[in-house]
Design an enzyme around this catalytic site. Structure first.
Site, PDB file in Angstrom:
ATOM      1  N   HIS A 139      -4.885  -4.984  16.702  1.00 57.05           N
ATOM      2  CA  HIS A 139      -5.847  -5.749  15.911  1.00 57.05           C
ATOM      3  C   HIS A 139      -7.204  -5.907  16.571  1.00 57.05           C
ATOM      4  CE1 HIS A 139      -1.920  -6.977  14.228  1.00 57.05           C
ATOM      5  NE2 HIS A 139      -2.593  -6.866  13.109  1.00 57.05           N
ATOM      6  N   LYS A 155      -5.613  -3.330   7.409  1.00 63.38           N
ATOM      7  CA  LYS A 155      -6.517  -4.230   6.699  1.00 63.38           C
ATOM      8  C   LYS A 155      -7.904  -4.166   7.297  1.00 63.38           C
ATOM      9  CE  LYS A 155      -3.392  -7.826   5.029  1.00 63.38           C
ATOM     10  NZ  LYS A 155      -2.895  -9.172   5.280  1.00 63.38           N
ATOM     11  N   CYS A 209      -0.145 -12.133  20.286  1.00 63.08           N
ATOM     12  CA  CYS A 209      -1.042 -11.812  19.159  1.00 63.08           C
ATOM     13  C   CYS A 209      -0.421 -12.400  17.900  1.00 63.08           C
ATOM     14  CB  CYS A 209      -1.233 -10.309  18.978  1.00 63.08           C
ATOM     15  SG  CYS A 209      -2.126  -9.940  17.441  1.00 63.08           S
ATOM     16  N   LYS A 265      -4.533   5.477  10.763  1.00 54.40           N
ATOM     17  CA  LYS A 265      -3.471   4.633  10.233  1.00 54.40           C
ATOM     18  C   LYS A 265      -4.109   3.613   9.284  1.00 54.40           C
ATOM     19  CE  LYS A 265       0.376   1.741  11.838  1.00 54.40           C
ATOM     20  NZ  LYS A 265       0.319   0.562  10.965  1.00 54.40           N
ATOM     21  N   HIS A 273       0.850  -1.200   0.000  1.00 55.81           N
ATOM     22  CA  HIS A 273       0.000   0.000   0.000  1.00 55.81           C
ATOM     23  C   HIS A 273       0.884   1.248   0.000  1.00 55.81           C
ATOM     24  CE1 HIS A 273       0.786   0.465   4.276  1.00 55.81           C
ATOM     25  NE2 HIS A 273       0.230  -0.702   4.564  1.00 55.81           N
ATOM     26  N   HIS A 311       3.864   1.413   2.540  1.00 56.26           N
ATOM     27  CA  HIS A 311       5.089   0.697   2.148  1.00 56.26           C
ATOM     28  C   HIS A 311       5.819   1.503   1.070  1.00 56.26           C
ATOM     29  CE1 HIS A 311       2.294  -2.868   3.023  1.00 56.26           C
ATOM     30  NE2 HIS A 311       3.222  -2.996   3.944  1.00 56.26           N
ATOM     31  N   CYS A 367       0.284  -9.795  15.100  1.00 56.50           N
ATOM     32  CA  CYS A 367       1.480  -8.971  15.327  1.00 56.50           C
ATOM     33  C   CYS A 367       2.732  -9.818  15.371  1.00 56.50           C
ATOM     34  CB  CYS A 367       1.407  -8.232  16.657  1.00 56.50           C
ATOM     35  SG  CYS A 367       0.120  -7.002  16.769  1.00 56.50           S
ATOM     36  N   CYS A 415      -5.648  -7.535  21.463  1.00 56.19           N
ATOM     37  CA  CYS A 415      -4.451  -6.878  20.927  1.00 56.19           C
ATOM     38  C   CYS A 415      -4.773  -5.411  20.635  1.00 56.19           C
ATOM     39  CB  CYS A 415      -4.026  -7.571  19.631  1.00 56.19           C
ATOM     40  SG  CYS A 415      -2.889  -6.571  18.655  1.00 56.19           S
TER      41      CYS A 415
HETATM   42 ZN    ZN Z   1      -2.018  -7.718  16.992  1.00 61.23          ZN
END
Ligand code: ZN
Length: 505
Positions: A147, A298, A126, A295, A18, A21, A129, A144
């Site tokens: 997430h 996904k 997680c 931020k 994306h 990156h 992560c 998490c």
């Molecule tokens: Zn996570």
């Protein structure tokens, strides 16, 4: 000859490329291109991070081996970098044999030096992560924080890296070389983490198999994060070509996002020290690229792929926007409307307009042959100031400033043309002098802007009749006034950056 080794983080292979990156990668590419112009010996490394539980589980779900899974997904990053004209010298994959050798050699050195030992680890993990969390870090004590998914309780025998032994050495290193981490706020953040006290960290897993085996205890694999960091050493020959590693290490410039500061600014230098190697030369930390104030992730469905913007803005329009609009360091905010506005102002109206104006007047008043620049004058002085400031900005990894300063030259030349109005004057020495100066500015701007807009820079070079290529020019001589020889055919082509009308949808 100076050596300049620049890296991006290696991107996690399960991610889809994306604009976040791409932001780091385009910046690294522009730096590599700038240093090639300076005549430095440049090595630019990027790649993909391919181990860990997430890849193993994705492979199982798709009925593939983890390596097959990684082969498919790694390719998406290569495609994105080809699209964006990224001039990397090497694309490393952590599943390559050369990387296994490097990881095992570096970790064995740290183990032999007494900095790795066996212990038991129990913690909340997680999977997304690939990281353990303390209860205090979790949302509602169970989710998490990134997430918002439940963490899992893991208990296993792990090898631990004795990070606690490096607290003072890291602080001494930071104090001896204040430029190691920039911007300064991130240096302070890293030093703050170290001063809080460092705990030993678990660096191996027995619960998964998809990773680099611990050579002295093959029931374990190294935890994906520590395996990944070592790619920077693998890339310049650690584990396979000692002479090459000797030549390139530690002349490295790591570009990273602020979310991986702890791994890069605390764990990585300590790990290198543990193996008897020098810590990295420079770390440049940038903020997040926010979309709608958030931020990209996904789960938030706000990731934007570069391929959705390139058809409209072109590769150079894309690259220019992120380098110019997002100062390297703080968080930046991406908006489509902002991208259109920047493109139209700087590329279509300023640079593109200068090129087409100059070509049109040379055709009508100079018989299509570009005159030589005057030997001195207002623009030659501006060029001198601009070059020094641009050189300084690239050296500080401030592409936004470097481009803003380069465009000062474009704006001043446009103003000068508006004042002189050569399109109204009769052909003769006065028009020739103005047009020669404007062509000389176009030549210099093509060189100075080429790290950001490599394709357009070559096209300007060609249209004003210069032989060879921009990329084969060498600074500082290529930015010295008087390089345009005159007597060259100037081509009037279609708009270099056609003006855009914002899409409404
Ligand atoms: Zn996570």
């Amino acid at each position: 000859m100076a050596r300049f080794y620049v890296t991006t983080p290696i991107y996690y292979v399960n991610d889809v490329p994306h604009i976040g990156h791409a932001y780091t990668t385009v910046t690294a590419d522009a730096l590599a291109r700038w240093h090639r112009l300076l005549g430095d010996e440049v090595f630019f490394l990027t790649g993909t991070d391919e181990h860990g539980l997430k890849v193993q589980r994705a492979a199982e779900a798709n009925g593939l081996t983890p390596k097959e899974q990684a082969d498919q997904t790694s390719e998406r990053f290569r495609e994105a970098w080809t699209l964006l004209d990224i001039s990397y010298d090497d694309f490393i994959r952590t599943t390559e044999p050369r990387h296994y050798k490097a990881v095992q050699q570096l970790m064995t050195a740290a183990y032999d030096n007494g900095y790795i030992e066996l212990g038991t680890y129990e913690g909340l993990y997680c999977v997304s992560c690939e990281a353990y969390y303390t209860e205090a870090e979790l949302v509602d004590g169970k989710l998490c924080p990134l997430h918002l998914r439940p963490v899992e309780l893991f208990k296993e025998d792990n090898y631990f890296f004795k990070l606690s032994a490096f607290q003072q050495r890291l602080l001494d290193w930071y104090e001896a070389d204040p430029g190691v981490v920039s911007p300064e706020s991130k240096r302070n953040e890293a030093m703050g983490l170290i001063r809080q006290g460092l705990q030993d960290i678990s660096i191996s897993r027995t619960s998964i198999s998809w990773g680099v085996p611990v050579p002295w205890d093959p029931a374990h694999v190294f935890y994906v994060w520590y395996d990944a960091l070592i790619n920077y050493a693998t890339g310049v020959g650690y584990g396979s070509d000692p002479a090459r590693f000797e030549a390139w290490w530690p002349a490295v410039h790591h570009l990273i996002g602020k979310d991986i500061l702890r791994f890069h600014c605390v764990y990585w230098p300590a790990l290198l020290m543990a193996a008897g190697l020098a810590p990295p030369h420079r770390l440049y930390v940038h903020g997040f690229l926010l979309v709608g104030g958030e931020k990209m992730s996904k789960t938030a469905f706000n990731q934007i792929a570069p391929a959705t913007l390139v058809p409209e803005f072109g590769v150079d329009g894309y690259r220019y926007h992120f380098l110019r609009d997002q100062p390297f360091g703080p968080d930046g905010e991406f908006s489509y409307e902002g991208m259109v506005a920047r493109y139209n102002a700087d590329l279509a109206n300023n640079l593109g307009n200068l090129l087409s104006r100059v070509a049109a007047v040379v055709e009508r008043k100079c018989g299509g042959i570009g005159p030589a620049p005057s030997s001195s004058g207002r623009l030659s002085e501006v060029v001198c100031d601009v070059y020094d400031a641009v050189d300084d900005a690239w050296a500080r990894v401030a592409p936004s400033e470097a481009l803003e300063t380069t465009w000062r030259l474009v704006r001043e030349t446009n103003s000068l043309l508006e004042a002189a109005e050569p399109w109204k004057a009769s052909p003769g020495p006065e028009v020739d002098a103005v047009m020669g100066d404007a062509l000389e500015v176009l030549r210099i701007v093509a060189v100075l802007a080429s790290p950001a807009i490599p394709g357009a820079a070559e096209e300007i070079w060609r249209r004003i009749g210069l032989p060879g290529s921009v990329s084969s020019q060498r600074l500082p001589s290529a930015a010295a006034w008087g390089g345009y020889p005159g007597g060259l055919p100037v081509e009037k082509g279609p708009p270099l950056f056609p003006r855009l009308t914002p899409r409404v949808d």
